[in-house]
Design a protein around this motif. Sequence first.
Motif, PDB file in Angstrom:
ATOM      1  N   MET A   5       0.845  -1.177   0.000  1.00  0.00           N
ATOM      2  CA  MET A   5       0.000   0.000   0.000  1.00  0.00           C
ATOM      3  C   MET A   5       0.890   1.239   0.000  1.00  0.00           C
ATOM      4  O   MET A   5       1.720   1.413   0.885  1.00  0.00           O
ATOM      5  CB  MET A   5      -0.906   0.014   1.240  1.00  0.00           C
ATOM      6  CG  MET A   5      -1.791   1.240   1.292  1.00  0.00           C
ATOM      7  SD  MET A   5      -3.023   1.188   2.611  1.00  0.00           S
ATOM      8  CE  MET A   5      -2.064   1.697   4.013  1.00  0.00           C
ATOM      9  N   THR A   7       1.347   5.136   0.522  1.00  0.00           N
ATOM     10  CA  THR A   7       0.710   6.193   1.303  1.00  0.00           C
ATOM     11  C   THR A   7       1.551   7.458   1.259  1.00  0.00           C
ATOM     12  O   THR A   7       2.770   7.403   1.414  1.00  0.00           O
ATOM     13  CB  THR A   7       0.550   5.738   2.777  1.00  0.00           C
ATOM     14  OG1 THR A   7      -0.227   4.547   2.798  1.00  0.00           O
ATOM     15  CG2 THR A   7      -0.130   6.791   3.612  1.00  0.00           C
ATOM     16  N   ARG A  53      -0.426   5.275  -8.072  1.00  0.00           N
ATOM     17  CA  ARG A  53      -0.969   4.166  -7.285  1.00  0.00           C
ATOM     18  C   ARG A  53      -1.003   4.447  -5.776  1.00  0.00           C
ATOM     19  O   ARG A  53      -0.738   3.575  -4.966  1.00  0.00           O
ATOM     20  CB  ARG A  53      -0.213   2.880  -7.543  1.00  0.00           C
ATOM     21  CG  ARG A  53      -0.102   2.500  -8.980  1.00  0.00           C
ATOM     22  CD  ARG A  53      -1.055   1.357  -9.279  1.00  0.00           C
ATOM     23  NE  ARG A  53      -0.758   0.808 -10.591  1.00  0.00           N
ATOM     24  CZ  ARG A  53      -1.556   0.949 -11.632  1.00  0.00           C
ATOM     25  NH1 ARG A  53      -2.667   1.627 -11.524  1.00  0.00           N
ATOM     26  NH2 ARG A  53      -1.263   0.417 -12.783  1.00  0.00           N
ATOM     27  N   SER A  55      -2.776   4.851  -2.372  1.00  0.00           N
ATOM     28  CA  SER A  55      -4.023   4.361  -1.786  1.00  0.00           C
ATOM     29  C   SER A  55      -4.563   5.301  -0.727  1.00  0.00           C
ATOM     30  O   SER A  55      -5.771   5.433  -0.561  1.00  0.00           O
ATOM     31  CB  SER A  55      -3.802   2.991  -1.150  1.00  0.00           C
ATOM     32  OG  SER A  55      -3.348   2.073  -2.112  1.00  0.00           O
ATOM     33  N   ASN A 123      -5.676  -0.951   3.953  1.00  0.00           N
ATOM     34  CA  ASN A 123      -4.761  -1.954   3.419  1.00  0.00           C
ATOM     35  C   ASN A 123      -5.493  -3.272   3.145  1.00  0.00           C
ATOM     36  O   ASN A 123      -5.263  -3.911   2.113  1.00  0.00           O
ATOM     37  CB  ASN A 123      -3.597  -2.164   4.382  1.00  0.00           C
ATOM     38  CG  ASN A 123      -2.514  -3.038   3.813  1.00  0.00           C
ATOM     39  OD1 ASN A 123      -2.121  -2.883   2.658  1.00  0.00           O
ATOM     40  ND2 ASN A 123      -2.022  -3.964   4.606  1.00  0.00           N
ATOM     41  N   ILE A 126      -7.507  -3.074  -0.128  1.00  0.00           N
ATOM     42  CA  ILE A 126      -6.787  -3.083  -1.401  1.00  0.00           C
ATOM     43  C   ILE A 126      -6.013  -4.380  -1.628  1.00  0.00           C
ATOM     44  O   ILE A 126      -5.583  -4.647  -2.733  1.00  0.00           O
ATOM     45  CB  ILE A 126      -5.811  -1.890  -1.520  1.00  0.00           C
ATOM     46  CG1 ILE A 126      -4.691  -1.979  -0.504  1.00  0.00           C
ATOM     47  CG2 ILE A 126      -6.545  -0.585  -1.440  1.00  0.00           C
ATOM     48  CD1 ILE A 126      -3.458  -1.220  -0.912  1.00  0.00           C
TER      49      ILE A 126
END
Length: 127
Positions: A5, A7, A53, A55, A123, A126
Motif C-alpha cells: 500500500m 501512502t 498508485r 491508496s 490496506n 486493497i
Amino acid sequence: MTKKMKTLFYTSNASKEKERFKIDIQHHIPFIIIETVNSIYQLQKSLMRPMNRISAAVLWVGHHSELTYLIELLPYFDNIRIIIILPDRSPDSMPLALRLMPSFISYADKDLDDIISVLKQINRKIS
C-alpha cells in the motif's frame, strides 16, 4: 501475495513525534510504502505523477490555514483515501477539513492508534 500500500504522508513541519508516528505505522503495517512530503508543492507533484498508485494520504495539518491550500488539490485526490490530523479543535478547522471528504479525522493531541487502525482497514481493502 500481499499488495504493498502506497501512502503519502504530508506535514509542513517535521518533528520527532511525526517521525515516530511514521515508524509506528511501518511497524504495524509491514506492507506499506510511505512517501513523506513537506510542502503543498511537493504534495501536488506527488499527486500529479501518472500511475502513482497512491491508496491513502495522511495529511498532518500544522495550521488550519493549510486546509485552504489542500482543498485546492482536491481533484488530485481522486480514488485516494484521505486521513486528516488537525492541529487543534478550532471551530474554523472542521468545516474546511470536511470539504476534503476524508475517510477519517483526528487531532494532533489525540492517540494516533486510531489512524493506524484506519490505515490497516484501507490496506485490507486493497489487498
